[in-house]
Enzyme design. Structure first.
Site, PDB file in Angstrom:
ATOM      1  N   ARG A   1      -6.209   6.835  -0.729  1.00 36.08           N
ATOM      2  CA  ARG A   1      -5.135   5.845  -0.625  1.00 36.08           C
ATOM      3  C   ARG A   1      -5.355   4.903   0.558  1.00 36.08           C
ATOM      4  O   ARG A   1      -5.052   3.711   0.478  1.00 36.08           O
ATOM      5  CB  ARG A   1      -3.764   6.551  -0.539  1.00 36.08           C
ATOM      6  CG  ARG A   1      -3.345   7.092  -1.899  1.00 36.08           C
ATOM      7  CD  ARG A   1      -2.067   7.892  -1.899  1.00 36.08           C
ATOM      8  NE  ARG A   1      -1.841   8.379  -3.272  1.00 36.08           N
ATOM      9  CZ  ARG A   1      -0.753   8.135  -4.002  1.00 36.08           C
ATOM     10  NH1 ARG A   1       0.235   7.465  -3.489  1.00 36.08           N
ATOM     11  NH2 ARG A   1      -0.652   8.595  -5.231  1.00 36.08           N
TER      12      ARG A   1
ATOM     13  N   ARG B   1       5.415  15.108  -7.830  1.00 34.09           N
ATOM     14  CA  ARG B   1       5.528  15.720  -6.502  1.00 34.09           C
ATOM     15  C   ARG B   1       6.761  16.614  -6.495  1.00 34.09           C
ATOM     16  O   ARG B   1       7.629  16.476  -7.371  1.00 34.09           O
ATOM     17  CB  ARG B   1       5.746  14.635  -5.440  1.00 34.09           C
ATOM     18  CG  ARG B   1       4.570  13.745  -5.231  1.00 34.09           C
ATOM     19  CD  ARG B   1       4.922  12.614  -4.245  1.00 34.09           C
ATOM     20  NE  ARG B   1       3.830  11.659  -4.171  1.00 34.09           N
ATOM     21  CZ  ARG B   1       3.998  10.349  -3.990  1.00 34.09           C
ATOM     22  NH1 ARG B   1       5.211   9.839  -3.888  1.00 34.09           N
ATOM     23  NH2 ARG B   1       2.953   9.561  -3.918  1.00 34.09           N
TER      24      ARG B   1
ATOM     25  N   ARG C   1       4.567  12.018   5.355  1.00 41.17           N
ATOM     26  CA  ARG C   1       5.285  12.235   4.088  1.00 41.17           C
ATOM     27  C   ARG C   1       4.856  13.574   3.477  1.00 41.17           C
ATOM     28  O   ARG C   1       5.654  14.255   2.837  1.00 41.17           O
ATOM     29  CB  ARG C   1       5.009  11.074   3.121  1.00 41.17           C
ATOM     30  CG  ARG C   1       5.845  11.143   1.859  1.00 41.17           C
ATOM     31  CD  ARG C   1       5.752   9.873   1.042  1.00 41.17           C
ATOM     32  NE  ARG C   1       4.446   9.751   0.390  1.00 41.17           N
ATOM     33  CZ  ARG C   1       4.066   8.701  -0.330  1.00 41.17           C
ATOM     34  NH1 ARG C   1       4.876   7.677  -0.485  1.00 41.17           N
ATOM     35  NH2 ARG C   1       2.876   8.665  -0.887  1.00 41.17           N
TER      36      ARG C   1
ATOM     37  N   PRO D   1       0.814  -1.221   0.000  1.00 37.00           N
ATOM     38  CA  PRO D   1       0.000   0.000   0.000  1.00 37.00           C
ATOM     39  C   PRO D   1       0.841   1.261   0.000  1.00 37.00           C
ATOM     40  O   PRO D   1       2.002   1.247   0.439  1.00 37.00           O
ATOM     41  CB  PRO D   1      -0.817  -0.120   1.294  1.00 37.00           C
ATOM     42  CG  PRO D   1      -0.066  -1.080   2.137  1.00 37.00           C
ATOM     43  CD  PRO D   1       0.636  -2.019   1.220  1.00 37.00           C
ATOM     44  N   SER D   2       0.254   2.323  -0.482  1.00 38.15           N
ATOM     45  CA  SER D   2       0.952   3.603  -0.547  1.00 38.15           C
ATOM     46  C   SER D   2       1.367   4.027   0.856  1.00 38.15           C
ATOM     47  O   SER D   2       0.573   3.947   1.800  1.00 38.15           O
ATOM     48  CB  SER D   2      -0.007   4.633  -1.152  1.00 38.15           C
ATOM     49  OG  SER D   2       0.613   5.869  -1.256  1.00 38.15           O
ATOM     50  N   GLY D   3       2.624   4.427   1.016  1.00 32.22           N
ATOM     51  CA  GLY D   3       3.116   4.919   2.303  1.00 32.22           C
ATOM     52  C   GLY D   3       3.760   3.843   3.158  1.00 32.22           C
ATOM     53  O   GLY D   3       4.280   4.120   4.235  1.00 32.22           O
TER      54      GLY D   3
ATOM     55  N   ASN E   1       7.177  -4.024   7.231  1.00 29.44           N
ATOM     56  CA  ASN E   1       8.122  -2.907   7.399  1.00 29.44           C
ATOM     57  C   ASN E   1       7.794  -2.163   8.688  1.00 29.44           C
ATOM     58  O   ASN E   1       7.132  -1.137   8.673  1.00 29.44           O
ATOM     59  CB  ASN E   1       8.061  -1.968   6.188  1.00 29.44           C
ATOM     60  CG  ASN E   1       9.073  -0.828   6.303  1.00 29.44           C
ATOM     61  OD1 ASN E   1      10.019  -0.901   7.089  1.00 29.44           O
ATOM     62  ND2 ASN E   1       8.871   0.222   5.525  1.00 29.44           N
TER      63      ASN E   1
ATOM     64  N   GLY F   1       6.485   2.182   2.571  1.00 30.24           N
ATOM     65  CA  GLY F   1       7.945   2.285   2.581  1.00 30.24           C
ATOM     66  C   GLY F   1       8.635   1.581   1.416  1.00 30.24           C
ATOM     67  O   GLY F   1       9.846   1.348   1.454  1.00 30.24           O
TER      68      GLY F   1
HETATM   69  P1  ADP Z   1       5.766   4.077  -0.595  1.00 29.33           P
HETATM   70  O1  ADP Z   1       6.858   4.151  -1.626  1.00 29.33           O
HETATM   71  O2  ADP Z   1       5.429   2.676  -0.237  1.00 29.33           O
HETATM   72  O3  ADP Z   1       4.572   4.877  -0.945  1.00 29.33           O
HETATM   73  P2  ADP Z   1       7.623   5.629   1.029  1.00 29.33           P
HETATM   74  O4  ADP Z   1       8.893   4.887   0.806  1.00 29.33           O
HETATM   75  O5  ADP Z   1       7.444   6.920   0.317  1.00 29.33           O
HETATM   76  O6  ADP Z   1       6.349   4.702   0.764  1.00 29.33           O
HETATM   77  O7  ADP Z   1       7.469   5.842   2.599  1.00 29.33           O
HETATM   78  C1  ADP Z   1       6.427   6.625   3.145  1.00 29.33           C
HETATM   79  C2  ADP Z   1       6.959   7.409   4.330  1.00 29.33           C
HETATM   80  O8  ADP Z   1       7.245   6.509   5.397  1.00 29.33           O
HETATM   81  C3  ADP Z   1       8.244   8.152   4.032  1.00 29.33           C
HETATM   82  O9  ADP Z   1       8.184   9.422   4.642  1.00 29.33           O
HETATM   83  C4  ADP Z   1       9.327   7.285   4.667  1.00 29.33           C
HETATM   84  O10 ADP Z   1      10.431   8.059   5.096  1.00 29.33           O
HETATM   85  C5  ADP Z   1       8.596   6.632   5.832  1.00 29.33           C
HETATM   86  N1  ADP Z   1       9.049   5.304   6.195  1.00 29.33           N
HETATM   87  C6  ADP Z   1       9.384   4.284   5.365  1.00 29.33           C
HETATM   88  N2  ADP Z   1       9.695   3.174   6.078  1.00 29.33           N
HETATM   89  C7  ADP Z   1       9.553   3.483   7.369  1.00 29.33           C
HETATM   90  C8  ADP Z   1       9.731   2.770   8.605  1.00 29.33           C
HETATM   91  N3  ADP Z   1      10.102   1.483   8.637  1.00 29.33           N
HETATM   92  N4  ADP Z   1       9.477   3.413   9.754  1.00 29.33           N
HETATM   93  C9  ADP Z   1       9.076   4.706   9.753  1.00 29.33           C
HETATM   94  N5  ADP Z   1       8.905   5.452   8.643  1.00 29.33           N
HETATM   95  C10 ADP Z   1       9.135   4.840   7.447  1.00 29.33           C
HETATM   96  P1  5GP Z   2       2.672   6.845  -6.141  1.00 31.80           P
HETATM   97  O1  5GP Z   2       1.643   7.747  -6.738  1.00 31.80           O
HETATM   98  O2  5GP Z   2       2.641   6.895  -4.615  1.00 31.80           O
HETATM   99  O3  5GP Z   2       4.045   7.041  -6.704  1.00 31.80           O
HETATM  100  O4  5GP Z   2       2.256   5.356  -6.523  1.00 31.80           O
HETATM  101  C1  5GP Z   2       0.971   4.894  -6.232  1.00 31.80           C
HETATM  102  C2  5GP Z   2       0.878   3.403  -6.478  1.00 31.80           C
HETATM  103  O5  5GP Z   2       1.091   3.135  -7.850  1.00 31.80           O
HETATM  104  C3  5GP Z   2       1.903   2.576  -5.711  1.00 31.80           C
HETATM  105  O6  5GP Z   2       1.223   1.487  -5.149  1.00 31.80           O
HETATM  106  C4  5GP Z   2       2.844   2.085  -6.765  1.00 31.80           C
HETATM  107  O7  5GP Z   2       3.370   0.813  -6.447  1.00 31.80           O
HETATM  108  C5  5GP Z   2       1.924   2.000  -7.952  1.00 31.80           C
HETATM  109  N1  5GP Z   2       2.653   2.059  -9.212  1.00 31.80           N
HETATM  110  C6  5GP Z   2       3.739   2.818  -9.548  1.00 31.80           C
HETATM  111  N2  5GP Z   2       4.151   2.554 -10.791  1.00 31.80           N
HETATM  112  C7  5GP Z   2       3.310   1.607 -11.267  1.00 31.80           C
HETATM  113  C8  5GP Z   2       3.234   0.897 -12.504  1.00 31.80           C
HETATM  114  O8  5GP Z   2       4.013   1.064 -13.435  1.00 31.80           O
HETATM  115  N3  5GP Z   2       2.228  -0.009 -12.630  1.00 31.80           N
HETATM  116  C9  5GP Z   2       1.326  -0.264 -11.634  1.00 31.80           C
HETATM  117  N4  5GP Z   2       0.407  -1.190 -11.856  1.00 31.80           N
HETATM  118  N5  5GP Z   2       1.388   0.370 -10.465  1.00 31.80           N
HETATM  119  C10 5GP Z   2       2.353   1.306 -10.273  1.00 31.80           C
END
Ligand code: ADP
Ligand code: 5GP
Length: 392
Positions: free
Chosen positions: A277, A173, A266, A141-143, A300, A145
């Site tokens: 999300r 972003r 974030r 899921p989004s967020g 995570n 890590g």
């Molecule tokens: P995703 O790519 O899955 O959407 P991110 O990598 O952007 O998530 O992480 C979301 C937020 O959580 C970021 O601000 C990141 O620094 C933080 N984060 C990631 N892993 C951890 C963790 N294990 N503990 C606390 N914060 C984390």
């Molecule tokens: P974000 O907008 O936070 O970058 O991504 C949102 C979601 O889209 C995340 O769950 C990420 O894994 C997914 N995502 C990013 N790129 C792709 C892609 O190329 N294909 C699909 N199916 N999902 C993606």
């Protein structure tokens, strides 16, 4: 006029349409499989990617939809029928890492695309020597890590891993760069590219379109790196059903509250987007655990612990040291070589070396254990050097 080579394991010369040369100036081959004849090459630029099909049942030439990467110019090629599904196309005078291509004419992927596009379809897939390590699909899921874990991996092992840069219709972003984090794209352009078969997978996620282009994955493979895909569960399912054999890893948060906290902290989404999300996260967490797609599920909680677990799955602990893929530099295919097929082995012999001398080296190209294919590379080519022949 370039060289014309005919290779007809099943067809009689009488079956051939007589207008072949007129329609295709330049170097080309014509290859028969079943009731179809595949004419490869003959474009003005000398590129063999131009393909036409003669269907003997209806007695007509068909211009198929040609999927896959465009081949560069070539001074000629040899076409070898490997099965009813694909033709091996060996480029003459090409660099050693770009000499073997496959024209897929009836693989499961081509059949599916033929049905989808309701037209004749063929697909190119570049042949790659050896077995590249499997790509890695990371979902969650989004967020949760994912991006954080992937960045750590890429930082610690810069020459091992390469990120598959997805396309998306969402806005960048702050700090996100086009071509690095995503290819930011207009919806109609992306929809058009999806229709044309340029994507390995695509899905509507949180109200935007996301997708992995075939080029994105191939760019990483061509750089000799192991591809990492950060995609949602729908995308992971599509990849699982494709010819890209990957390792599937799902990342979970320790609790739903912690996921919400990370998303908020974030600070990259509006409240409305965060709510969307979080709603989607519930379904994603359910699917991640129960879809049967993911062979590894990681929680995570503490970042460093999760990262170590990820490295364990990928076999990166226990004295792993980064090695670049074996160099192909000292391998040289002679110009103008000849080709002979013996079941799943292709013999390459003759021609002229770069020093202008006749080559006496026999190369054996073993195609018995091919993996993958369009969309993407065909891996598992084995090339053995035998000779020089006079010394055997
Ligand atoms: P995703 O790519 O899955 O959407 P991110 O990598 O952007 O998530 O992480 C979301 C937020 O959580 C970021 O601000 C990141 O620094 C933080 N984060 C990631 N892993 C951890 C963790 N294990 N503990 C606390 N914060 C984390
Ligand atoms: P974000 O907008 O936070 O970058 O991504 C949102 C979601 O889209 C995340 O769950 C990420 O894994 C997914 N995502 C990013 N790129 C792709 C892609 O190329 N294909 C699909 N199916 N999902 C993606």
């Amino acid at each position: 006029m370039g060289e014309v080579q005919n290779f007809f394991p099943e067809a009689q010369q009488d079956d051939l349409p007589t207008d072949l040369d007129l329609e295709f100036g330049g170097c080309q081959t014509t290859t028969a499989i079943g009731h179809k004849l595949y004419a490869i090459g003959g474009s003005d630029a000398g590129s063999p990617s131009c393909v036409r099909v003669f269907d003997k049942l209806i007695g007509k030439w068909i211009t198929p939809t040609v999927l896959g990467a465009n081949l560069g110019p070539s001074k000629g090629h040899y076409a070898v029928v490997l099965s009813t599904e694909r033709i091996l196309v060996l480029m003459r005078d090409s660099p050693p890492d770009d000499f073997a291509w496959f024209l897929e004419v009836d693989t499961p992927f081509v059949k599916e695309q033929r049905k989808r596009l309701e037209t004749e379809v063929v697909a190119w897939s570049k042949g790659v020597r050896g077995n590249c390590p499997k790509p890695i699909v990371i979902s969650g899921p989004s967020g949760v890590g994912k991006g954080t874990l992937i960045s750590k991996l890429m930082k610690e092992f810069p020459s091992t891993f390469g990120f598959s840069v997805s396309h998306t219709t969402r806005s960048p972003r702050v700090g996100e760069k086009d071509g690095v984090h995503y290819h930011f794209t207009e919806r109609h352009t992306m929809e058009n590219d999806i229709r044309e078969g340029k994507f390995l997978e695509s899905a509507a996620v949180h109200g935007n379109l996301y997708g992995t282009s075939i080029d994105a994955v191939e760019a990483v493979t061509d750089a000799g790196k192991r591809c990492i895909l950060d995609i949602d569960v729908q995308g992971a399912k599509s990849v699982k059903a494709s010819s890209l054999e990957a390792i599937f890893i799902f990342i979970c948060p320790p609790t739903f509250e912690e996921l919400e906290k990370r998303l908020r902290e974030r600070g990259t989404e509006t409240e409305e987007q965060i709510q969307k999300r979080l709603r989607n996260a519930k379904a994603e967490l359910e699917q991640g655990r129960s879809s049967g797609v993911f062979e590894h599920v990681l929680v995570n909680d503490d970042l460093e612990t999760c990262y170590e677990n990820l490295k364990n799955i990928l076999g990166l602990n226990d004295g792993f040291c980064e090695v670049n893929p074996p160099a192909l530099k000292n391998f040289e295919l002679p110009a103008g070589y000849l080709v002979l097929q013996l079941e799943q082995k292709v013999l390459i012999y003759g021609g002229t070396t770069s020093l202008g001398k006749p080559s006496s080296v026999l190369y054996i190209l073993d195609v018995s254990t091919l993996k993958g294919g369009a969309p993407g590379r065909t891996r598992g080519l084995k090339l053995h050097e035998v000779g020089p022949l006079a010394d055997i």
